[in-house]
Design a protein around this motif. Structure first.
Motif, PDB file in Angstrom:
ATOM      1  N   PRO A 149      28.366 -54.954 115.094  1.00 50.78           N
ATOM      2  CA  PRO A 149      28.131 -55.539 115.965  1.00 50.78           C
ATOM      3  C   PRO A 149      27.484 -54.336 117.941  1.00 50.78           C
ATOM      4  O   PRO A 149      26.789 -54.212 118.292  1.00 50.78           O
ATOM      5  CB  PRO A 149      29.010 -56.599 117.604  1.00 50.78           C
ATOM      6  CG  PRO A 149      29.115 -57.076 116.424  1.00 50.78           C
ATOM      7  CD  PRO A 149      29.774 -56.111 115.413  1.00 50.78           C
ATOM      8  N   GLU A 150      28.268 -53.218 118.103  1.00 55.21           N
ATOM      9  CA  GLU A 150      28.408 -52.728 118.551  1.00 55.21           C
ATOM     10  C   GLU A 150      27.127 -51.444 118.411  1.00 55.21           C
ATOM     11  O   GLU A 150      26.600 -51.218 119.167  1.00 55.21           O
ATOM     12  CB  GLU A 150      29.329 -51.843 119.124  1.00 55.21           C
ATOM     13  CG  GLU A 150      30.077 -50.534 118.036  1.00 55.21           C
ATOM     14  CD  GLU A 150      30.895 -51.585 116.949  1.00 55.21           C
ATOM     15  OE1 GLU A 150      31.663 -51.274 115.773  1.00 55.21           O
ATOM     16  OE2 GLU A 150      30.849 -53.272 117.368  1.00 55.21           O
ATOM     17  N   GLU A 151      26.753 -51.198 117.141  1.00 58.77           N
ATOM     18  CA  GLU A 151      25.439 -50.605 116.916  1.00 58.77           C
ATOM     19  C   GLU A 151      24.547 -51.712 117.655  1.00 58.77           C
ATOM     20  O   GLU A 151      23.603 -50.285 118.100  1.00 58.77           O
ATOM     21  CB  GLU A 151      25.522 -49.846 115.180  1.00 58.77           C
ATOM     22  CG  GLU A 151      26.959 -49.040 114.981  1.00 58.77           C
ATOM     23  CD  GLU A 151      26.620 -48.906 113.483  1.00 58.77           C
ATOM     24  OE1 GLU A 151      25.622 -48.944 113.086  1.00 58.77           O
ATOM     25  OE2 GLU A 151      27.440 -48.466 112.399  1.00 58.77           O
ATOM     26  N   THR A 152      23.993 -52.778 116.715  1.00 58.66           N
ATOM     27  CA  THR A 152      23.215 -53.547 116.913  1.00 58.66           C
ATOM     28  C   THR A 152      23.327 -53.777 118.787  1.00 58.66           C
ATOM     29  O   THR A 152      21.962 -53.410 119.350  1.00 58.66           O
ATOM     30  CB  THR A 152      23.407 -54.904 116.781  1.00 58.66           C
ATOM     31  OG1 THR A 152      23.434 -54.529 114.955  1.00 58.66           O
ATOM     32  CG2 THR A 152      22.580 -55.408 117.114  1.00 58.66           C
ATOM     33  N   ALA A 153      24.306 -53.987 118.867  1.00 54.87           N
ATOM     34  CA  ALA A 153      24.288 -53.774 120.535  1.00 54.87           C
ATOM     35  C   ALA A 153      23.597 -52.812 121.815  1.00 54.87           C
ATOM     36  O   ALA A 153      22.503 -52.308 122.462  1.00 54.87           O
ATOM     37  CB  ALA A 153      25.336 -54.098 121.544  1.00 54.87           C
ATOM     38  N   ARG A 154      23.621 -50.959 121.159  1.00 50.39           N
ATOM     39  CA  ARG A 154      23.074 -49.909 121.330  1.00 50.39           C
ATOM     40  C   ARG A 154      21.884 -49.826 121.099  1.00 50.39           C
ATOM     41  O   ARG A 154      21.078 -49.757 122.200  1.00 50.39           O
ATOM     42  CB  ARG A 154      24.532 -48.614 120.693  1.00 50.39           C
ATOM     43  CG  ARG A 154      23.948 -47.031 121.109  1.00 50.39           C
ATOM     44  CD  ARG A 154      24.403 -46.461 120.353  1.00 50.39           C
ATOM     45  NE  ARG A 154      26.228 -46.414 120.694  1.00 50.39           N
ATOM     46  CZ  ARG A 154      26.871 -46.797 119.573  1.00 50.39           C
ATOM     47  NH1 ARG A 154      26.199 -46.674 118.231  1.00 50.39           N
ATOM     48  NH2 ARG A 154      28.307 -47.617 119.789  1.00 50.39           N
ATOM     49  N   ALA A 155      21.940 -50.478 120.273  1.00 47.67           N
ATOM     50  CA  ALA A 155      20.139 -50.345 119.380  1.00 47.67           C
ATOM     51  C   ALA A 155      19.881 -51.249 120.636  1.00 47.67           C
ATOM     52  O   ALA A 155      18.088 -50.001 121.314  1.00 47.67           O
ATOM     53  CB  ALA A 155      20.266 -50.314 118.458  1.00 47.67           C
ATOM     54  N   LEU A 156      20.191 -51.795 121.263  1.00 53.71           N
ATOM     55  CA  LEU A 156      19.101 -53.382 121.937  1.00 53.71           C
ATOM     56  C   LEU A 156      18.921 -53.124 123.202  1.00 53.71           C
ATOM     57  O   LEU A 156      17.646 -52.371 123.563  1.00 53.71           O
ATOM     58  CB  LEU A 156      19.445 -54.435 121.820  1.00 53.71           C
ATOM     59  CG  LEU A 156      19.389 -55.755 120.326  1.00 53.71           C
ATOM     60  CD1 LEU A 156      20.504 -56.308 120.338  1.00 53.71           C
ATOM     61  CD2 LEU A 156      17.977 -55.861 120.401  1.00 53.71           C
ATOM     62  N   ARG A 157      20.247 -52.163 123.590  1.00 57.47           N
ATOM     63  CA  ARG A 157      19.855 -51.229 125.603  1.00 57.47           C
ATOM     64  C   ARG A 157      18.881 -50.327 125.427  1.00 57.47           C
ATOM     65  O   ARG A 157      18.155 -50.497 126.653  1.00 57.47           O
ATOM     66  CB  ARG A 157      22.080 -51.416 125.597  1.00 57.47           C
ATOM     67  CG  ARG A 157      22.726 -52.244 126.199  1.00 57.47           C
ATOM     68  CD  ARG A 157      23.782 -51.961 127.024  1.00 57.47           C
ATOM     69  NE  ARG A 157      24.615 -50.610 125.959  1.00 57.47           N
ATOM     70  CZ  ARG A 157      25.911 -51.581 124.919  1.00 57.47           C
ATOM     71  NH1 ARG A 157      26.155 -52.291 125.236  1.00 57.47           N
ATOM     72  NH2 ARG A 157      26.306 -50.971 124.403  1.00 57.47           N
ATOM     73  N   ASP A 158      18.965 -49.573 124.508  1.00 51.12           N
ATOM     74  CA  ASP A 158      18.267 -48.223 124.141  1.00 51.12           C
ATOM     75  C   ASP A 158      16.442 -49.107 124.433  1.00 51.12           C
ATOM     76  O   ASP A 158      15.747 -48.401 125.051  1.00 51.12           O
ATOM     77  CB  ASP A 158      18.740 -47.921 122.711  1.00 51.12           C
ATOM     78  CG  ASP A 158      19.566 -46.692 123.763  1.00 51.12           C
ATOM     79  OD1 ASP A 158      20.294 -46.765 124.022  1.00 51.12           O
ATOM     80  OD2 ASP A 158      19.868 -46.399 121.910  1.00 51.12           O
ATOM     81  N   LEU A 159      16.379 -50.414 123.097  1.00 50.28           N
ATOM     82  CA  LEU A 159      14.939 -50.433 123.549  1.00 50.28           C
ATOM     83  C   LEU A 159      13.902 -50.997 124.438  1.00 50.28           C
ATOM     84  O   LEU A 159      13.355 -50.903 125.214  1.00 50.28           O
ATOM     85  CB  LEU A 159      14.858 -51.544 121.952  1.00 50.28           C
ATOM     86  CG  LEU A 159      13.854 -52.150 122.522  1.00 50.28           C
ATOM     87  CD1 LEU A 159      12.495 -51.235 122.051  1.00 50.28           C
ATOM     88  CD2 LEU A 159      13.530 -52.804 120.873  1.00 50.28           C
ATOM     89  N   LEU A 160      15.200 -51.355 125.646  1.00 47.87           N
ATOM     90  CA  LEU A 160      14.700 -52.453 126.083  1.00 47.87           C
ATOM     91  C   LEU A 160      14.581 -51.595 128.018  1.00 47.87           C
ATOM     92  O   LEU A 160      13.676 -51.285 128.763  1.00 47.87           O
ATOM     93  CB  LEU A 160      15.954 -53.222 127.108  1.00 47.87           C
ATOM     94  CG  LEU A 160      16.952 -54.875 125.968  1.00 47.87           C
ATOM     95  CD1 LEU A 160      17.613 -55.323 126.673  1.00 47.87           C
ATOM     96  CD2 LEU A 160      15.116 -55.541 126.106  1.00 47.87           C
ATOM     97  N   GLU A 161      15.432 -50.467 127.676  1.00 51.69           N
ATOM     98  CA  GLU A 161      15.642 -49.167 128.687  1.00 51.69           C
ATOM     99  C   GLU A 161      14.615 -48.400 128.487  1.00 51.69           C
ATOM    100  O   GLU A 161      14.011 -48.360 129.166  1.00 51.69           O
ATOM    101  CB  GLU A 161      16.753 -48.349 128.534  1.00 51.69           C
ATOM    102  CG  GLU A 161      17.822 -49.321 129.367  1.00 51.69           C
ATOM    103  CD  GLU A 161      19.047 -48.101 128.587  1.00 51.69           C
ATOM    104  OE1 GLU A 161      18.802 -47.357 128.705  1.00 51.69           O
ATOM    105  OE2 GLU A 161      20.578 -48.394 129.330  1.00 51.69           O
TER     106      GLU A 161
END
Length: 279
Positions: free
Chosen positions: A19-31
């Motif tokens: 989950p931490e990998e997916t969360a990191r990718a989502l945060r990067d995308l949103l930013e």
């Protein structure tokens, strides 16, 4: 791109990425896109779920009885406890005393890490959909237009690690099959052989068990196998006129607002989920 599920994922043993990998990718995308986190839909690979088309000769008196009948039928068909899974179903339109449904079942241990990852990125996951069902919802109008002379039509979804075939009769799914590809089957050539074999098997079942008298057209969404190769294979097997899913047309994009066809193939499932929310 988000982290991919583990290879050989299945409804019984799918392993989502950390989950931490997916969360990191989502945060990067949103930013990177300046998007404020809010409600989101999760569109997951078909092979992480179990999808069934069910029919009952008598319509149950209420929803509770219907769910009990669904669970009774599934209990004999899945290799895990139903209490460990999330269940969703949709009653298909129809007349008469019987009832037909599309049923989806997914282990909570598979879907919950994706939901936790979205929450860790600041988003609120709501709809959880499957890739092929989302593409089907996106292009239902196109499939309806393709039903020349009342004949059946098909939708083929080729994604990383699996492919899924749906045959549609009238306004309702008639047949659905998802096939996972093992690590050795994902190589070029081997994957083509596996796809050809499964398509021939599916076509035989459609003709012999479902009174299929021919498929007039097939829409294709592919993120893996080149479309020309799929077109050649499907035409040879008798899947009618073959064309790629046109996301711009399905979304009713106006002049100058079209989506690049290659990008459209990649985002078709997400577009289907977003279009469904907008309706």
């Amino acid at each position: 791109r988000l982290p991919a599920p583990a290879e050989n994922g299945s409804a019984a043993a799918g392993r989502p990425p950390p989950p931490e990998e997916t969360a990191r990718a989502l945060r990067d995308l949103l930013e990177a896109t300046g998007t404020r986190p809010g409600r989101i839909s999760l569109v997951l690979p078909d092979n992480l779920a179990r999808v069934s088309l069910m029919s009952f000769p008598e319509r149950p008196p209420n929803r509770k009885h219907l769910e009990e009948m669904i669970r009774f039928k599934l209990r004999r068909a899945v290799p895990f406890r139903l209490e460990e899974a999330a269940l969703s179903y949709q009653v298909l339109p129809g007349e008469g005393r019987g009832v037909d449904l599309v049923v989806a079942l997914m282990l909570r241990s598979v879907v919950e890490p994706y939901e936790r990852a979205a929450e860790a990125a600041g988003a609120r996951p709501g709809l959880v959909d499957l890739s092929t069902l989302a593409v089907y919802n996106l292009c239902r109008a196109e499939l309806a237009r393709a039903q020349a002379g009342g004949r059946d039509v098909a939708l083929l979804n080729c994604a990383a690690g699996y492919f899924a075939l749906m045959v549609v009769r009238g306004s309702r799914p008639l047949f659905y099959r998802c096939k996972s590809l093992g690590s050795g089957e994902s190589e070029p050539g081997v994957a083509d052989d596996a796809l050809s074999r499964e398509l021939m098997t599916s076509l035989s079942y459609y003709q012999e068990k479902l009174a299929g008298d021919g498929i007039s057209a097939t829409l294709v969404r592919t993120a893996t196998v080149p479309f020309p190769a799929l077109e050649d294979l499907l035409v040879r097997l008798g899947f009618g006129a073959v064309s790629p899913v046109d996301v711009s047309r399905c979304l009713g994009a106006g002049p100058g607002a079209g989506i690049d066809p290659e990008v459209g193939q990649r985002i078709a499932p997400a577009a289907g989920a977003a279009a469904g929310r907008a309706r």
